[in-house]
Design an enzyme around this catalytic site. Structure first.
Site, PDB file in Angstrom:
ATOM      1  N   LYS A 107       0.912  -1.120   0.123  1.00 29.94           N
ATOM      2  CA  LYS A 107      -0.095   0.022   0.087  1.00 29.94           C
ATOM      3  C   LYS A 107       0.874   1.281   0.052  1.00 29.94           C
ATOM      4  O   LYS A 107       1.663   1.194   0.804  1.00 29.94           O
ATOM      5  CB  LYS A 107      -0.907  -0.128   1.187  1.00 29.94           C
ATOM      6  CG  LYS A 107      -2.107   1.049   1.222  1.00 29.94           C
ATOM      7  CD  LYS A 107      -1.924   2.473   1.864  1.00 29.94           C
ATOM      8  CE  LYS A 107      -2.546   3.308   1.536  1.00 29.94           C
ATOM      9  NZ  LYS A 107      -2.309   4.707   2.363  1.00 29.94           N
ATOM     10  N   GLY A 112       0.429   8.767   1.220  1.00 34.68           N
ATOM     11  CA  GLY A 112       0.834   9.801   1.644  1.00 34.68           C
ATOM     12  C   GLY A 112       1.567  10.736   0.419  1.00 34.68           C
ATOM     13  O   GLY A 112       0.892  10.546  -0.717  1.00 34.68           O
ATOM     14  N   GLY A 142      -4.847  11.081  -0.924  1.00 33.38           N
ATOM     15  CA  GLY A 142      -5.633  11.919  -0.419  1.00 33.38           C
ATOM     16  C   GLY A 142      -5.142  13.486  -0.646  1.00 33.38           C
ATOM     17  O   GLY A 142      -6.236  14.571  -0.809  1.00 33.38           O
ATOM     18  N   ASP A 147      -5.833   1.841   3.028  1.00 35.63           N
ATOM     19  CA  ASP A 147      -5.471   0.856   4.006  1.00 35.63           C
ATOM     20  C   ASP A 147      -6.452  -0.379   4.207  1.00 35.63           C
ATOM     21  O   ASP A 147      -5.826  -1.351   3.982  1.00 35.63           O
ATOM     22  CB  ASP A 147      -5.274   1.653   5.090  1.00 35.63           C
ATOM     23  CG  ASP A 147      -4.327   2.693   5.323  1.00 35.63           C
ATOM     24  OD1 ASP A 147      -3.378   2.557   4.441  1.00 35.63           O
ATOM     25  OD2 ASP A 147      -4.290   3.530   6.248  1.00 35.63           O
ATOM     26  N   LYS A 186      -5.041   3.245  10.072  1.00 29.31           N
ATOM     27  CA  LYS A 186      -4.082   2.313   9.519  1.00 29.31           C
ATOM     28  C   LYS A 186      -3.552   1.282  10.769  1.00 29.31           C
ATOM     29  O   LYS A 186      -3.465  -0.059   9.929  1.00 29.31           O
ATOM     30  CB  LYS A 186      -2.969   3.111   9.180  1.00 29.31           C
ATOM     31  CG  LYS A 186      -1.599   2.547   8.366  1.00 29.31           C
ATOM     32  CD  LYS A 186      -0.507   3.488   8.064  1.00 29.31           C
ATOM     33  CE  LYS A 186      -0.866   4.540   7.273  1.00 29.31           C
ATOM     34  NZ  LYS A 186      -1.398   4.558   6.054  1.00 29.31           N
TER      35      LYS A 186
END
Length: 253
Positions: free
Chosen positions: A7, A10, A41, A157, A212
């Site tokens: 994954k 960030g 995001g 996540d 997470k």
């Protein structure tokens, strides 16, 4: 040979050179198969802001009203996914961009108050398994569908953990921080269920990291093995994890 779900999240999606460097290290394990799962995001924030929307979150999850979904889908399944595909192509891989539906997961609404935020339900892994067998490199966005064709914004996540469970794969979360941190900002090398509960209760782990860590714990319990959280900023961390070394924080079942 092993299957790995990685994954990627960030700020790495704002740094295409960093993404290329991470993907490049996968050549060091040619016998293994890899699935990359991503969110995006900050990109979603930018697109929504440009469109005049205000972003809100609840317990680390983005509230996703139906009217915002075209922008969220465009940012995640479109721009972010294709940026990562480009990085993979430049490294000699054969990437295939997927939504969670093609990856074998069905979504449904998590909570009405969150809008089009979805869950992950295991369904049919035949498509993604066929792609892996054909030597392809699946790159999966966190956009899901229900059986009526409705879009959902799924926490990346949770999506990665569900794909790892579906494929019985190893799971690594590459994030902005070197490890989960304690209240003095020191890295925690290993966390159990009891330790996680205590740190959440104390407010040390919160927001997106709480999602997470809880997701990692659930995946570790389901997979019956450790799940790692480490930093994307050092590609050597990823190859160390692929070689069985302890880097970052290990979440134990």
């Amino acid at each position: 040979m092993a299957n790995w779900v990685i994954k990627l999240g960030g700020a790495v999606l704002n740094n295409i050179d960093a993404a290329k460097a991470l993907i490049d290290v996968l050549h060091q394990k040619p016998e293994d198969k890899f699935i990359l799962v991503h969110g995006g995001g900050s990109l979603v924030d930018s697109w929504l802001s440009d469109a005049g929307f205000v972003t809100s979150k609840h317990l680390g999850l983005r509230i996703s009203p139906r009217e915002q979904m075209p922008y969220i889908v465009g940012a995640l399944a479109g721009c972010a996914n294709k940026q990562l595909m480009g990085a993979a192509i430049s490294n000699g891989f054969k990437p295939v961009g997927l939504s969670l539906f093609e990856a074998g997961l069905i979504s449904e609404q998590k909570l009405k108050a969150l809008g089009q935020v979805g869950t992950c339900i295991e369904n049919d892994a035949s498509v993604i398994k066929s792609l892996l067998d054909a030597g392809c490199f699946p790159i999966v966005s966190s956009i899901g569908f229900d059986l009526e064709g409705n879009w959902y914004n799924v926490n990346a996540d949770e999506a990665a953990a569900s794909i790892a469970q579906l494929l019985d794969a190893e799971l690594i979360f590459m994030t902005d921080v070197e490890a989960v941190l304690d209240n003095k900002l020191n890295p925690l090398h290993q966390l159990s269920s009891d330790e996680i509960s205590k740190l959440i209760e104390e407010g040390v782990i919160k927001g997106g990291m709480q999602v997470k860590v809880n997701t990692s714990l659930q995946a570790a319990q389901h997979l019956r093995r450790g799940v790692y959280i480490s930093s994307w900023q050092k590609p050597e961390n990823l190859i160390a994890l692929l070689n069985g070394e302890h880097v970052g924080t290990k979440i134990t079942p």
